[in-house]
Design a protein around this motif. Structure first.
Motif: not given
Ligand SMILES: [Zn+2]
Ligand SMILES: [Zn+2]
Length: 207
Positions: A52-65
């Motif tokens: 779930s941390a990996a999913v969170t990163t996969a959503v949060a990073y590209p969005t904020t980037s």
């Protein structure tokens, strides 16, 4: 990083309320969480938390980037993930360790009220802010805990509430659950109902 950390508190509220409780067992996150409500000693294995941390990163990073660039996205995601891990530790400790300060006392009362009083209230585990914003906050008051589900730190060796916690908690019912009770606890958890404290006429704990 601070924005990411603050964002976690909103994510914690939203995920806990909508993804875990409102879905009533539809989807892995909801099943895992409601199993924890049925059996408070059950915590998802670390592998599922890392996923779930990996999913969170996969959503949060590209969005904020896309919104603010990679440097901001890296800091935001680091803040978010740090608080996610902090939340995991804090949540588990509410079940396994006694409070050490005012904040710990609040966190335990509020989360035990969520478990044993009103599963559709007090979704925030690390902060009451979003419950207050969305009107789902209860002052926990004196929390009635089914004795079969009482956290280890709450009871003394005779099975009664420790004197130092008697202002905040009372316990009800037998210490051990039979198989029928375990089944009922599971049904209640998946319906977002508080577990029944059988033996409601039992002598309450001190206080
Ligand atoms: Zn819990
Ligand atoms: Zn919950």
């Amino acid at each position: 990083m601070l924005i990411g950390a603050a964002s976690w508190t909103a994510a914690e509220y939203g995920l806990h309320r909508f993804l875990m409780h409102e879905l009533r067992g539809r989807g892995l996150a909801s099943v895992e969480h409601l199993k924890h409500h049925a059996d408070v000693t059950y915590f998802s294995p670390a592998s599922k938390k890392l996923a779930s941390a990996a999913v969170t990163t996969a959503v949060a990073y590209p969005t904020t980037s896309a919104l603010a660039g990679r440097r901001w996205a890296t800091a935001f995601t680091a803040g978010l993930l740090s608080m996610y891990f902090g939340y995991e530790v804090a949540h588990r400790r509410t079940h396994t360790h006694p409070p050490r300060n005012r904040y710990g006392r609040w966190a335990r009362r509020s989360h035990m009220h969520h478990h044993f009083g009103a599963p559709m209230r007090n979704f925030g585990v690390t902060s009451p802010v979003w419950d207050k914003v969305f009107g789902t906050y209860d002052d926990p008051g004196v929390v009635a805990v089914p004795r079969r589900m009482a956290p280890v730190w709450l009871l003394d060796e005779t099975g009664e509430v420790m004197a130092e916690f008697a202002d905040d908690y009372l316990t009800k019912g037998p210490r051990c659950a039979d198989a029928n009770q375990l089944d009922r606890d599971r049904v209640d958890a998946f319906a977002n109902l508080a577990p029944v404290a059988t033996g409601a006429h039992d002598r309450p704990g001190p206080g």
